[in-house]
Design an enzyme around this catalytic site. Sequence first.
Site, PDB file in Angstrom:
ATOM      1  N   ASP A 179     -40.894  75.495 -31.079  1.00 49.28           N
ATOM      2  CA  ASP A 179     -41.796  76.302 -30.249  1.00 49.28           C
ATOM      3  C   ASP A 179     -41.022  77.590 -30.041  1.00 49.28           C
ATOM      4  OD1 ASP A 179     -42.902  77.636 -27.994  1.00 49.28           O
ATOM      5  OD2 ASP A 179     -43.982  75.806 -27.504  1.00 49.28           O
ATOM      6  N   HIS A 180     -41.415  78.652 -30.738  1.00 50.92           N
ATOM      7  CA  HIS A 180     -40.520  79.816 -30.759  1.00 50.92           C
ATOM      8  C   HIS A 180     -40.357  80.452 -29.381  1.00 50.92           C
ATOM      9  CE1 HIS A 180     -44.178  82.272 -31.128  1.00 50.92           C
ATOM     10  NE2 HIS A 180     -43.443  83.319 -30.821  1.00 50.92           N
ATOM     11  N   HIS A 242     -46.793  77.042 -26.001  1.00 52.62           N
ATOM     12  CA  HIS A 242     -45.986  78.101 -25.378  1.00 52.62           C
ATOM     13  C   HIS A 242     -46.179  78.177 -23.855  1.00 52.62           C
ATOM     14  CE1 HIS A 242     -45.514  79.100 -29.498  1.00 52.62           C
ATOM     15  NE2 HIS A 242     -46.529  79.918 -29.627  1.00 52.62           N
TER      16      HIS A 242
HETATM   17  C1  BG6 Z   1     -47.939  82.200 -32.141  1.00 52.41           C
HETATM   18  C2  BG6 Z   1     -49.445  82.209 -32.152  1.00 52.41           C
HETATM   19  O1  BG6 Z   1     -47.460  80.908 -31.949  1.00 52.41           O
HETATM   20  O2  BG6 Z   1     -47.491  83.042 -31.089  1.00 52.41           O
HETATM   21  C3  BG6 Z   1     -49.977  83.615 -32.304  1.00 52.41           C
HETATM   22  O3  BG6 Z   1     -49.903  81.402 -33.224  1.00 52.41           O
HETATM   23  C4  BG6 Z   1     -49.404  84.509 -31.248  1.00 52.41           C
HETATM   24  O4  BG6 Z   1     -51.397  83.636 -32.233  1.00 52.41           O
HETATM   25  C5  BG6 Z   1     -47.896  84.386 -31.222  1.00 52.41           C
HETATM   26  O5  BG6 Z   1     -49.772  85.842 -31.559  1.00 52.41           O
HETATM   27  C6  BG6 Z   1     -47.302  85.156 -30.053  1.00 52.41           C
HETATM   28  O6  BG6 Z   1     -45.923  85.177 -30.175  1.00 52.41           O
HETATM   29  P1  BG6 Z   1     -45.054  86.369 -29.607  1.00 52.41           P
HETATM   30  O7  BG6 Z   1     -43.644  85.956 -29.856  1.00 52.41           O
HETATM   31  O8  BG6 Z   1     -45.464  87.604 -30.349  1.00 52.41           O
HETATM   32  O9  BG6 Z   1     -45.401  86.463 -28.166  1.00 52.41           O
END
Ligand code: BG6
Length: 480
Positions: A179-180, A242
Site C-alpha cells: 500500500d504505497h 489508503h
Molecule cells: C493509487 C490509485 O493507488 O493512488 C490512484 O489507484 C490514485 O487512483 C493514487 O491516483 C494516488 O496516489 P498518490 O501517491 O498520488 O496520492
Amino acid sequence: MDSMSFTLFGATGDLAKRKIYPALFNLYMDKKLPTIFSIIGVGKEKMSEKEFQSMVIESLYEFSRHSTNDKALKLEFVQSISYISLDLTNKSSYSLLLQYVKQKELEKGINENRIFYLSVPPAFFEVITTNIKNSGLGHTKGWKRVIIEKPFGHDLASATHLNNMVKQAFFEDEIFRMDHYLGKPMVQNLETLISANPVLQSIWNNKLIANVQITASETVGVGGRAAYYEQAGAIRDMVQNHMLQLVLMSALRMSEKDSVVSLRNEKIKLMEAIQRIHTEKDIIRGQYRHLKTGDTTYTNGYLEEPGVNPSSTTDTFVAARLFINTPSWKGVPFFIRTGKRLARKETKIVVEFKNIRNETKAVEERRPNLLVITIQPDEGVSLHLNSKNPLTGEIEPIDVHFSSSNREIPEAYEYLLADAIKGNADFFTHWDEVELAWKWIQPVLEAFDNNQIPLHLYESGTNGPEASDQLLKKDGFHWW
Ligand code: BG6
C-alpha cells in the site's frame, strides 16, 4: 545485505517505469541495494536486452529524483538488469524463467534469495503464484518473498480467494502486500511523531481530541484507467486501502517501549475496533461533473471520460464518518474524504482539539487548536495555537510550522522496496488487516451497488459535494 535476484512481472508496464526502476536506481545510488543483485524483467513484449535497458534508462531520466548528470551510473546500474519475454498464462514459460533466473544466479554468485514483484493486473496473481510454486521457482536454498500491488481483491470473497492462492506458494511472512501510502515518509513518521513526543502522546485521546479529519484530494480525473476505475470507484481504489491505513496510522498510540514489531498487531486491533458504518447517514458518495464556463469545456465530467459507461454510477468521491471503539478513541469521529478532480492535490490529517471554553460559541467563532500533518505535496506539521495580538489585544491564531519541503526526500517506493529487500514487513499490510478492511467495507460496497446511497454530482475543481460538508455539520464541525 544478502545477494538477491529481483524478478519483476509487468516489466514494461507504467508502474515499473514510473516507480519501480526509479526507486531501485535511487536505492542503488544510495548504496541500499545488496552489492550483488540481478533484476530480471518479465513481460510479454518482445524486445532485446539492449532495447529493454534503454527503456529503463529513459524511465530513470524521466522519473528518478537523482540528477541527470550520472549517465555512467545509469549504464552501470542497468548492467544488472535483464529481460525475458514470456506468456504468463503458459505453464512452460515458468520452466524457462527458472532456467533464466538460475543462470543469472550462477553468473553473479547469488545465493538463491528471490523476490518476485507482481506489478500486473490482479487477474494474473493466481496463475503467477501457482506457477512459481509448481515450476520450482519458489524452491530456493535462500529466502523467497513476493511483493503484490493493489488491488488485492474486488470484495471480501475475491480477496479471500486470492489470498488462499498466494498462500499456497508463500507463507504470510513472505508476502509483502503493497500500500504505497504506507511508504510515504510522513505516514511512516506518524507513529514516531506521537510516540517520541510525550506532549502529543498525552493528548492523543478522546479526552482532548474533538475529531480527526483525513483528506486525500486529487486534481486528476480518471484518465485512461476507466476500465479499472469503473469496477473500483473511489471506495475500492482509495478508501478500502489508503484511507483506512491513514486512519489506523493516525490512531496508533504506541509508547516508546513498544517494539516496532507490534506495529502491525496494533493496527489489526484498531481495525477490529472500527465500528460498522451506518451507511445512509455516515457515508457520502459523489461523481464529478464537467467544468464548463459558457461554451468552453475545461474538463470532462466522469460520464464523458473515454471508456466510461454514460449512465455509470461509479463513485469518484467518498466522504465518511467512522468511529473507533477503543477506550482512547470512543466518541471521536474520524472524518475521511477522497476524490478525483477536486480543487487541489493534497493529503493531510487535521486533528481538532476540544475547546471547552468556546464550546457554546458558533462554529465559525470557535478557535480550536489544530494539529495539521501534511503528507503531500509538501510534508509538514503545523500547530495552530491561540495567542494575544499585542497591538489589538485580540486573541488570534498563530501557526508553529515545520516543513521539510526543501529536503530531497526519497519516494514511497524507495522506502517500501528497501524494507522488502531487508525482509521488514512493518509497513506492508498483513492479511488480517486486509481481510478486516474488506469485511468492514463490504456493506458499503453492497449499498453502493444497490444504489441505496444517493450519488451527489459535484463540479470539477471544487471540494466535492455539499453533502460532505453536511456530514460534519451534524456534529457541529466543518472541514478545515
Ligand atoms: C493509487 C490509485 O493507488 O493512488 C490512484 O489507484 C490514485 O487512483 C493514487 O491516483 C494516488 O496516489 P498518490 O501517491 O498520488 O496520492
